[in-house]
Write a protein that holds these residues in place. Structure first.
Motif, PDB file in Angstrom:
ATOM      1  N   ALA A   1       0.826  -1.211   0.000  1.00 25.23           N
ATOM      2  CA  ALA A   1       0.000   0.000   0.000  1.00 25.23           C
ATOM      3  C   ALA A   1       0.859   1.259   0.000  1.00 25.23           C
ATOM      4  O   ALA A   1       0.541   2.240  -0.690  1.00 25.23           O
ATOM      5  CB  ALA A   1      -0.924  -0.009   1.221  1.00 25.23           C
ATOM      6  N   VAL A   2       1.965   1.264   0.738  1.00 23.64           N
ATOM      7  CA  VAL A   2       2.846   2.438   0.795  1.00 23.64           C
ATOM      8  C   VAL A   2       3.479   2.714  -0.569  1.00 23.64           C
ATOM      9  O   VAL A   2       3.595   3.860  -1.005  1.00 23.64           O
ATOM     10  CB  VAL A   2       3.923   2.242   1.877  1.00 23.64           C
ATOM     11  N   VAL A   3       3.891   1.658  -1.269  1.00 17.69           N
ATOM     12  CA  VAL A   3       4.550   1.838  -2.562  1.00 17.69           C
ATOM     13  C   VAL A   3       3.554   2.213  -3.652  1.00 17.69           C
ATOM     14  O   VAL A   3       3.829   3.075  -4.507  1.00 17.69           O
ATOM     15  CB  VAL A   3       5.322   0.554  -2.945  1.00 17.69           C
ATOM     16  N   MET A   4       2.373   1.586  -3.637  1.00 22.70           N
ATOM     17  CA  MET A   4       1.431   1.794  -4.728  1.00 22.70           C
ATOM     18  C   MET A   4       0.614   3.072  -4.605  1.00 22.70           C
ATOM     19  O   MET A   4       0.145   3.596  -5.616  1.00 22.70           O
ATOM     20  CB  MET A   4       0.470   0.596  -4.817  1.00 22.70           C
ATOM     21  N   MET A   5       0.426   3.583  -3.400  1.00 24.39           N
ATOM     22  CA  MET A   5      -0.393   4.789  -3.241  1.00 24.39           C
ATOM     23  C   MET A   5       0.171   5.998  -3.992  1.00 24.39           C
ATOM     24  O   MET A   5      -0.587   6.711  -4.662  1.00 24.39           O
ATOM     25  CB  MET A   5      -0.575   5.119  -1.760  1.00 24.39           C
ATOM     26  N   PRO A   6       1.487   6.307  -3.913  1.00 22.31           N
ATOM     27  CA  PRO A   6       1.980   7.433  -4.728  1.00 22.31           C
ATOM     28  C   PRO A   6       1.780   7.220  -6.220  1.00 22.31           C
ATOM     29  O   PRO A   6       1.432   8.168  -6.943  1.00 22.31           O
ATOM     30  CB  PRO A   6       3.473   7.497  -4.359  1.00 22.31           C
ATOM     31  N   LEU A   7       1.988   5.992  -6.700  1.00 16.67           N
ATOM     32  CA  LEU A   7       1.795   5.730  -8.123  1.00 16.67           C
ATOM     33  C   LEU A   7       0.331   5.893  -8.521  1.00 16.67           C
ATOM     34  O   LEU A   7       0.020   6.487  -9.570  1.00 16.67           O
ATOM     35  CB  LEU A   7       2.286   4.315  -8.455  1.00 16.67           C
ATOM     36  N   LEU A   8      -0.568   5.374  -7.700  1.00 14.24           N
ATOM     37  CA  LEU A   8      -1.988   5.556  -7.975  1.00 14.24           C
ATOM     38  C   LEU A   8      -2.381   7.025  -7.878  1.00 14.24           C
ATOM     39  O   LEU A   8      -3.237   7.501  -8.641  1.00 14.24           O
ATOM     40  CB  LEU A   8      -2.830   4.734  -6.991  1.00 14.24           C
ATOM     41  N   GLY A   9      -1.745   7.767  -6.941  1.00 14.75           N
ATOM     42  CA  GLY A   9      -2.034   9.191  -6.821  1.00 14.75           C
ATOM     43  C   GLY A   9      -1.625   9.962  -8.062  1.00 14.75           C
ATOM     44  O   GLY A   9      -2.360  10.853  -8.527  1.00 14.75           O
ATOM     45  N   ILE A  10      -0.448   9.655  -8.598  1.00 15.25           N
ATOM     46  CA  ILE A  10      -0.009  10.310  -9.834  1.00 15.25           C
ATOM     47  C   ILE A  10      -0.963   9.982 -10.978  1.00 15.25           C
ATOM     48  O   ILE A  10      -1.382  10.869 -11.746  1.00 15.25           O
ATOM     49  CB  ILE A  10       1.429   9.873 -10.179  1.00 15.25           C
ATOM     50  N   PHE A  11      -1.319   8.714 -11.101  1.00 14.10           N
ATOM     51  CA  PHE A  11      -2.237   8.304 -12.159  1.00 14.10           C
ATOM     52  C   PHE A  11      -3.590   8.995 -12.011  1.00 14.10           C
ATOM     53  O   PHE A  11      -4.175   9.473 -13.001  1.00 14.10           O
ATOM     54  CB  PHE A  11      -2.399   6.786 -12.119  1.00 14.10           C
ATOM     55  N   ALA A  12      -4.099   9.068 -10.769  1.00 16.82           N
ATOM     56  CA  ALA A  12      -5.394   9.713 -10.539  1.00 16.82           C
ATOM     57  C   ALA A  12      -5.330  11.205 -10.862  1.00 16.82           C
ATOM     58  O   ALA A  12      -6.270  11.760 -11.458  1.00 16.82           O
ATOM     59  CB  ALA A  12      -5.822   9.502  -9.085  1.00 16.82           C
ATOM     60  N   SER A  13      -4.250  11.863 -10.484  1.00 12.15           N
ATOM     61  CA  SER A  13      -4.118  13.292 -10.786  1.00 12.15           C
ATOM     62  C   SER A  13      -4.070  13.538 -12.294  1.00 12.15           C
ATOM     63  O   SER A  13      -4.700  14.479 -12.810  1.00 12.15           O
ATOM     64  CB  SER A  13      -2.860  13.843 -10.116  1.00 12.15           C
ATOM     65  N   LEU A  14      -3.320  12.695 -13.017  1.00  8.37           N
ATOM     66  CA  LEU A  14      -3.259  12.845 -14.476  1.00  8.37           C
ATOM     67  C   LEU A  14      -4.628  12.637 -15.105  1.00  8.37           C
ATOM     68  O   LEU A  14      -5.023  13.388 -16.016  1.00  8.37           O
ATOM     69  CB  LEU A  14      -2.246  11.844 -15.053  1.00  8.37           C
ATOM     70  N   MET A  15      -5.368  11.637 -14.653  1.00  9.61           N
ATOM     71  CA  MET A  15      -6.693  11.398 -15.218  1.00  9.61           C
ATOM     72  C   MET A  15      -7.648  12.548 -14.895  1.00  9.61           C
ATOM     73  O   MET A  15      -8.489  12.924 -15.727  1.00  9.61           O
ATOM     74  CB  MET A  15      -7.258  10.078 -14.676  1.00  9.61           C
ATOM     75  N   SER A  16      -7.540  13.131 -13.696  1.00 12.58           N
ATOM     76  CA  SER A  16      -8.377  14.286 -13.358  1.00 12.58           C
ATOM     77  C   SER A  16      -8.043  15.475 -14.256  1.00 12.58           C
ATOM     78  O   SER A  16      -8.937  16.195 -14.725  1.00 12.58           O
ATOM     79  CB  SER A  16      -8.181  14.661 -11.891  1.00 12.58           C
ATOM     80  N   ILE A  17      -6.746  15.697 -14.492  1.00  9.76           N
ATOM     81  CA  ILE A  17      -6.335  16.802 -15.357  1.00  9.76           C
ATOM     82  C   ILE A  17      -6.820  16.574 -16.784  1.00  9.76           C
ATOM     83  O   ILE A  17      -7.288  17.496 -17.465  1.00  9.76           O
ATOM     84  CB  ILE A  17      -4.810  16.970 -15.304  1.00  9.76           C
ATOM     85  N   ILE A  18      -6.737  15.333 -17.255  1.00  6.59           N
ATOM     86  CA  ILE A  18      -7.229  15.027 -18.605  1.00  6.59           C
ATOM     87  C   ILE A  18      -8.738  15.278 -18.695  1.00  6.59           C
ATOM     88  O   ILE A  18      -9.235  15.862 -19.664  1.00  6.59           O
ATOM     89  CB  ILE A  18      -6.893  13.569 -18.970  1.00  6.59           C
ATOM     90  N   GLY A  19      -9.478  14.828 -17.672  1.00 10.26           N
ATOM     91  CA  GLY A  19     -10.918  15.065 -17.675  1.00 10.26           C
ATOM     92  C   GLY A  19     -11.253  16.544 -17.646  1.00 10.26           C
ATOM     93  O   GLY A  19     -12.127  17.021 -18.390  1.00 10.26           O
ATOM     94  N   GLY A  20     -10.562  17.306 -16.775  1.00  7.84           N
ATOM     95  CA  GLY A  20     -10.809  18.747 -16.725  1.00  7.84           C
ATOM     96  C   GLY A  20     -10.407  19.447 -18.005  1.00  7.84           C
ATOM     97  O   GLY A  20     -11.105  20.344 -18.488  1.00  7.84           O
ATOM     98  N   GLY A  21      -9.264  19.021 -18.591  1.00  3.45           N
ATOM     99  CA  GLY A  21      -8.832  19.633 -19.849  1.00  3.45           C
ATOM    100  C   GLY A  21      -9.789  19.349 -20.979  1.00  3.45           C
ATOM    101  O   GLY A  21     -10.043  20.214 -21.843  1.00  3.45           O
ATOM    102  N   LEU A  22     -10.358  18.144 -21.006  1.00  6.75           N
ATOM    103  CA  LEU A  22     -11.329  17.799 -22.047  1.00  6.75           C
ATOM    104  C   LEU A  22     -12.569  18.680 -21.949  1.00  6.75           C
ATOM    105  O   LEU A  22     -13.082  19.172 -22.962  1.00  6.75           O
ATOM    106  CB  LEU A  22     -11.708  16.323 -21.928  1.00  6.75           C
ATOM    107  N   LEU A  23     -13.057  18.900 -20.736  1.00  5.34           N
ATOM    108  CA  LEU A  23     -14.233  19.749 -20.593  1.00  5.34           C
ATOM    109  C   LEU A  23     -13.903  21.196 -20.947  1.00  5.34           C
ATOM    110  O   LEU A  23     -14.726  21.890 -21.572  1.00  5.34           O
ATOM    111  CB  LEU A  23     -14.773  19.660 -19.164  1.00  5.34           C
TER     112      LEU A  23
END
Length: 369
Positions: free
Chosen positions: A258-280
């Motif tokens: 969980a400690v190792v994967m949370m930062p990676l999932l956080g980066i992925f989630a932030s990128l997907m949020s930015i992509i969604g916001g940029g698309l709108l």
């Protein structure tokens, strides 16, 4: 029924005498009970010499009738007399009546009980964290006992299999942030600042926080259910019997994953949020992707990214330890697995939000606001 319960009433100069006969057991006294209740004349004596059998219910019926008429019970076998005396003793015993408490007192009692349980659980959780830290350093001193295959397996469960749901959730959150921000900022002619809102909010707060909540509901609950089931099936006791430390074998690999994967999932989630916001922004606000990216780089400081990366492993450790802690608390039956799994999710989300508030205040105080 043979020899059913019956009675006769005999008038004597001293008064009426009630003579009982037959089987005074619970199966045969229904009609006699109703008839005895209908006797209105005073009875001075109840003769039970004709009773062939009597149980506790029959003895209570005789005693109640004698008490109603203030009559004397005569005749009968020794066993019947003992039963009637026992019933008389129960009737005359003082019954302690529980005092009625007000709603306010009951409310205070429930609140106090909840506070005691919360403090006790928190102290137990701190003790469990200490056990995990001790087990981690013990594995560092004896690396041959470390279970690498378990860590890799949990990498897959916590991280790889969560990419789909985390990405979709983050993409939709980015769209919601952009849409709501554009609606509010349009009133002031400042739609371009929607990019500021998307960049800073996703990298600094929502990207990591929503990912942590999703991991708590998905992986934290799985940890609690898995370990709780092992407790019920006595697998953990068997591990102790063969000399395996359960915290080292079960908890530490999950916490590391969980400690190792949370930062990676956080980066992925932030990128997907930015992509969604940029698309709108591209569709609704007519902001081209190149302009969106350029503006995002100008208004989003790297400190926001590092804040998210600092919080992510802490959230991962809290989620994993909360799930494993509640799993270790399972006792008794399978129902406890469901209760502790629910408690693990609630506890993990609560601790994540509390820590997020602490981090927000802390980073503002050191000038990273």
């Amino acid at each position: 029924m043979a020899n059913p319960a019956d009675f006769t009433v005999e008038d004597l100069p001293s008064g009426q005498v009630l003579r009982l006969s037959g089987n005074f057991a619970i199966a045969s006294i229904g009609d006699v009970d109703r008839s005895l209740r209908e006797i209105s004349d005073a009875v001075c004596e109840i003769d039970i010499s004709g009773v062939t059998h009597m149980d506790t219910v029959g003895a209570w019926l005789v005693y109640r009738t004698a008490k109603e008429h203030n009559a004397q019970i005569t005749g009968g076998a020794v066993d019947a007399s003992r039963l009637i005396d026992a019933v008389r003793g129960v009737d005359q015993a003082e019954v302690a009546v529980k005092p009625r408490s007000s709603s306010f007192h009951r409310f205070l009692a429930e609140v106090g009980g909840g506070v005691v349980v919360s403090i006790t659980t928190f102290l137990q959780f701190l003790g469990f964290v200490g056990q995990v830290v001790k087990a981690f350093f013990s594995l560092l001193m004896n690396p041959r006992r470390f279970r690498w295959h378990a860590v890799v397996q949990h990498f897959d469960m916590v991280g790889v299999r969560a990419l789909g749901i985390v990405g979709l959730m983050s993409f939709l959150i980015g769209i919601v942030i952009a849409q709501q921000g554009a609606v509010q900022l349009r009133q002031f002619g400042a739609e371009v600042f929607t990019i500021n809102l998307i960049g800073r909010l996703t990298l600094r707060e929502l990207g990591i926080l929503m990912t942590a909540i999703m991991v708590a509901g998905r992986s934290g609950s799985a940890f609690a259910a898995q370990i709780g089931t092992m407790k019920i099936t006595e697998e953990i006791d068997a591990m102790r019997t063969i000399g395996v430390v359960p915290v080292e074998a079960l908890v530490v690999p999950r916490v590391i994953a969980a400690v190792v994967m949370m930062p990676l999932l956080g980066i992925f989630a932030s990128l997907m949020s930015i992509i969604g916001g940029g698309l709108l922004c591209w569709i609704v606000l007519d902001i081209p992707p190149a302009t969106f990216v350029q503006r995002l780089r100008e208004v989003t400081p790297m400190t926001d990214f590092w804040i998210g990366m600092i919080k992510a492993p802490v959230f991962g450790a809290i989620i994993a330890m909360a799930g494993c802690f509640q799993g270790m608390q399972v006792k008794g039956n399978a129902e406890q697995v469901g209760l502790k799994t629910t408690a693990a999710v609630v506890q993990a989300i609560f601790l994540v939000i509390v820590l997020d508030a602490f981090f927000a205040v802390f980073f503002s105080e050191i000038g990273w606001g």
